[in-house]
Design a protein around this motif. Structure first.
Motif, PDB file in Angstrom:
ATOM      1  N   THR A  18      39.539  40.436  41.903  1.00 44.31           N
ATOM      2  CA  THR A  18      38.631  39.291  41.907  1.00 44.31           C
ATOM      3  C   THR A  18      39.417  37.982  41.837  1.00 44.31           C
ATOM      4  O   THR A  18      39.104  37.019  42.539  1.00 44.31           O
ATOM      5  CB  THR A  18      37.613  39.412  40.756  1.00 44.31           C
ATOM      6  OG1 THR A  18      36.886  40.642  40.912  1.00 44.31           O
ATOM      7  CG2 THR A  18      36.619  38.257  40.760  1.00 44.31           C
ATOM      8  N   ALA A  21      41.015  37.393  45.269  1.00 44.47           N
ATOM      9  CA  ALA A  21      40.048  37.090  46.330  1.00 44.47           C
ATOM     10  C   ALA A  21      39.389  35.720  46.153  1.00 44.47           C
ATOM     11  O   ALA A  21      39.140  35.020  47.138  1.00 44.47           O
ATOM     12  CB  ALA A  21      38.980  38.181  46.387  1.00 44.47           C
ATOM     13  N   TYR A  22      39.084  35.341  44.926  1.00 43.40           N
ATOM     14  CA  TYR A  22      38.321  34.115  44.686  1.00 43.40           C
ATOM     15  C   TYR A  22      39.167  32.877  44.427  1.00 43.40           C
ATOM     16  O   TYR A  22      38.705  31.758  44.653  1.00 43.40           O
ATOM     17  CB  TYR A  22      37.342  34.325  43.521  1.00 43.40           C
ATOM     18  CG  TYR A  22      36.079  35.022  43.936  1.00 43.40           C
ATOM     19  CD1 TYR A  22      34.992  34.297  44.419  1.00 43.40           C
ATOM     20  CD2 TYR A  22      35.954  36.400  43.872  1.00 43.40           C
ATOM     21  CE1 TYR A  22      33.825  34.930  44.811  1.00 43.40           C
ATOM     22  CE2 TYR A  22      34.799  37.039  44.265  1.00 43.40           C
ATOM     23  CZ  TYR A  22      33.731  36.300  44.728  1.00 43.40           C
ATOM     24  OH  TYR A  22      32.582  36.929  45.123  1.00 43.40           O
ATOM     25  N   SER A  33      35.604  29.770  40.331  1.00 46.55           N
ATOM     26  CA  SER A  33      34.569  30.623  40.922  1.00 46.55           C
ATOM     27  C   SER A  33      33.896  31.427  39.815  1.00 46.55           C
ATOM     28  O   SER A  33      34.565  31.970  38.940  1.00 46.55           O
ATOM     29  CB  SER A  33      35.191  31.574  41.943  1.00 46.55           C
ATOM     30  OG  SER A  33      35.746  30.858  43.008  1.00 46.55           O
ATOM     31  N   ARG A  36      35.130  34.958  39.205  1.00 48.79           N
ATOM     32  CA  ARG A  36      36.489  35.016  38.683  1.00 48.79           C
ATOM     33  C   ARG A  36      36.533  34.795  37.175  1.00 48.79           C
ATOM     34  O   ARG A  36      37.361  35.370  36.477  1.00 48.79           O
ATOM     35  CB  ARG A  36      37.374  33.985  39.389  1.00 48.79           C
ATOM     36  CG  ARG A  36      38.856  34.224  39.156  1.00 48.79           C
ATOM     37  CD  ARG A  36      39.720  33.246  39.892  1.00 48.79           C
ATOM     38  NE  ARG A  36      39.641  31.896  39.386  1.00 48.79           N
ATOM     39  CZ  ARG A  36      40.207  31.477  38.251  1.00 48.79           C
ATOM     40  NH1 ARG A  36      40.876  32.304  37.497  1.00 48.79           N
ATOM     41  NH2 ARG A  36      40.096  30.217  37.875  1.00 48.79           N
ATOM     42  N   SER A  75      28.275  39.572  43.721  1.00 43.62           N
ATOM     43  CA  SER A  75      29.659  39.251  44.071  1.00 43.62           C
ATOM     44  C   SER A  75      30.182  40.265  45.080  1.00 43.62           C
ATOM     45  O   SER A  75      29.874  41.447  44.996  1.00 43.62           O
ATOM     46  CB  SER A  75      30.534  39.271  42.811  1.00 43.62           C
ATOM     47  OG  SER A  75      31.898  39.161  43.120  1.00 43.62           O
ATOM     48  N   ALA A  77      34.097  40.930  46.842  1.00 46.09           N
ATOM     49  CA  ALA A  77      35.496  40.507  46.881  1.00 46.09           C
ATOM     50  C   ALA A  77      36.306  41.554  47.633  1.00 46.09           C
ATOM     51  O   ALA A  77      36.164  42.750  47.388  1.00 46.09           O
ATOM     52  CB  ALA A  77      36.044  40.347  45.464  1.00 46.09           C
TER      53      ALA A  77
END
Length: 148
Positions: A18, A21-22, A33, A36, A75, A77
Motif C-alpha cells: 500500500t 502503490a499510494y 493517501s 496508506r 481501496s 493497490a
C-alpha cells in the motif's frame, strides 16, 4: 493471478504494498493517501481484504466494504513491480463479481479529485460520477457503476 483473503499475518506485506502503490499519488494530491495511513488491523477486521498473488509475490491488495445497502471498493493497490500485467483490471472484475455474488446491483468507489488518471481509468471501466465530498484536507470524487 490467484486471489485469497488476507489474514493478520499478511498485514506487514499489505502495508508495504500500500505504501509503494499510494505514495506517488501524494505528490499530486498534497496530503497522505487515506489507504496508506489507515490502521490496517482495523481495516482487516471491518472489511474484506483480498490479496492477488503470483509466483509467491504479492501483486495487489483489494479492500471491499459491504454494507446492507451499499458495496464499496474502499481501496485497490497494485505493486509497482506488477505494473502492466493487468492486475488492476482483474481486481476490478473481481470486485464486480463479488458485489453481484453478495446481492448488490452496483459498486461505489471514491478517489481524490486531482487523480485524473485514476478517474479516467474508472470512467473507462463504466464508473460515473455521483457526487463530490469536501473533507477538511481533501476533495473526493465519488463514482458508481451499475451492475445491471
Amino acid at each position: 493471478m490467484a486471489l485469497r483473503r488476507a489474514t493478520t499475518e499478511d498485514i506487514p506485506a499489505i502495508v508495504a504494498l500500500t505504501q509503494a502503490a499510494y505514495l506517488p499519488n501524494e505528490s499530486i494530491i498534497g496530503v497522505p493517501s487515506l489507504p496508506r495511513i489507515a490502521d490496517h488491523r482495523k481495516v482487516l477486521a471491518e472489511h474484506e481484504v483480498w490479496l492477488a498473488e503470483s509466483e509467491g509475490a504479492l501483486d495487489g491488495v483489494l479492500v471491499l466494504e459491504e454494507e446492507p445497502a451499499k458495496f464499496t471498493l474502499w481501496s485497490i493497490a497494485v505493486s509497482p513491480a506488477a505494473t502492466g500485467r493487468k492486475i488492476g483490471s482483474q481486481l476490478m472484475d473481481f470486485t464486480e463479481e463479488r458485489a453481484k455474488a453478495l446481492g448488490h446491483d452496483a459498486v461505489h468507489l471514491y478517489t481524490h479529485v486531482k487523480l485524473a488518471d485514476r478517474i479516467g481509468w474508472y470512467g473507462r471501466l463504466g464508473y460515473r460520477t455521483t457526487h463530490y465530498e469536501d473533507l477538511p484536507d481533501r476533495r473526493l470524487i465519488h463514482m458508481r457503476k451499475s451492475l445491471r
